[in-house]
Design an enzyme around this catalytic site. Sequence first.
Site, PDB file in Angstrom:
ATOM      1  N   TYR A 285     -20.775  49.372 -13.462  1.00  0.00           N
ATOM      2  CA  TYR A 285     -21.041  47.938 -13.607  1.00  0.00           C
ATOM      3  C   TYR A 285     -20.195  47.405 -14.759  1.00  0.00           C
ATOM      4  CZ  TYR A 285     -23.939  43.704 -13.576  1.00  0.00           C
ATOM      5  OH  TYR A 285     -24.395  42.419 -13.466  1.00  0.00           O
ATOM      6  N   TYR A 335     -17.631  39.622  -7.764  1.00  0.00           N
ATOM      7  CA  TYR A 335     -18.892  39.887  -8.454  1.00  0.00           C
ATOM      8  C   TYR A 335     -20.063  39.690  -7.508  1.00  0.00           C
ATOM      9  CZ  TYR A 335     -22.676  39.702 -11.860  1.00  0.00           C
ATOM     10  OH  TYR A 335     -23.831  39.943 -12.557  1.00  0.00           O
TER      11      TYR A 335
END
Length: 386
Positions: A285, A335
Amino acid sequence: MAATAAIAGLGLTDVGKVYGRSATDFAAEAVRLAVADAGLAITDLDGLLVSPGTKGSPKLSLQKVLGLRDLRLLSEIHALGASPAAMIAAAAQAINSGEATAIACVFADAPLREKGSSREVFGTQRALPTGFASYHLGIGAITPNLFYAMAARRHFETYGTTSEQLGAIAVGQRGWAAHNPIAQFTKPITLADHQSSPLIADPLHLLDCCLVSNGGAAVIVTSAERARELAQPPVDILGWGQAHPGQIMRQGSNFGLRTGAAVAGPAALRMAGVSVADVDLLELYDSYTFTVLVTLEDYGFCAKGEGGAFVADGKLGPDGSLPCNTGGGQLSSYYLTGFTPIVEAVVQGRGQAGARQVDKKDVIMVSGSGGVLEHHATLVLSGAGR
């Protein structure tokens, strides 16, 4: 550890500046794509796990949109950026227990408006806190940028980490994005480009910060045995772990120095029966370059405080020794919170990444981080084959 559950289907909608669609629209499409990808019918699903985007959708009512009947498992999982990994872990547990046999896990969001901006997404569109909880508004700390900058600054001051070291992460991930046809940004960048990009919140530059995207992604989790009979090469789920540190921004805390990755990562590795030395590929992440750096430290790829020196030689990039965020990640590709690293892990695990395909994919470590380093979920996957 022999896998008992696997990811058998993957669905990804168009992502990026895709306007005029709701999060529910994206979610429904992603699930249908994932089902078709696995070679299943929508009626084969008996489980659905959803994670809502910034405006609270998709909801459990996605079941009705998809026309699903008599589900054995239906739930919403919301741990912010840690949600997708947490959903897949929950699905694997449900498969292992016999609670369900084919479970869709889905996230979608549509924060971008055609005439809007990321400032609107993370600032004025959200309800602002009141009372003592609003103390930070007086200094303009409204967006996550400010809080992550505080975390990075503490790491800088404590360990001597530098902006150039963070820049090495951004450069490496853009190098991977150059080989990803769906990445939003593919033009190579240099460390000089990183350093000359505008400061967003000192010490974070523009090229330290993730994109904002519209779109949706889903996976189908089923038994490892069944997955080997379906349309795609299975990606086995070997291990998982979560950690939620709590009030990490209080005085005397380890905010910016230690995250839930220090608990979730080792737990997932133990379950999988492997160590960091066995990891072939990292999909981490990367809401900010700093998130990658502190996760590497907490997972144990280097000692605490040595993350800057560890990444500075470019080892995470296409020519490096530790492939990381091989699709470009959230910094350069798109994203979709914690689904961005999961999608790339599945593509790599199947051996379907084209020009960016890595050679070894037996052990793939995936992270999800939620809030301002408040929630963490880890998966250990394997693309070892049928």
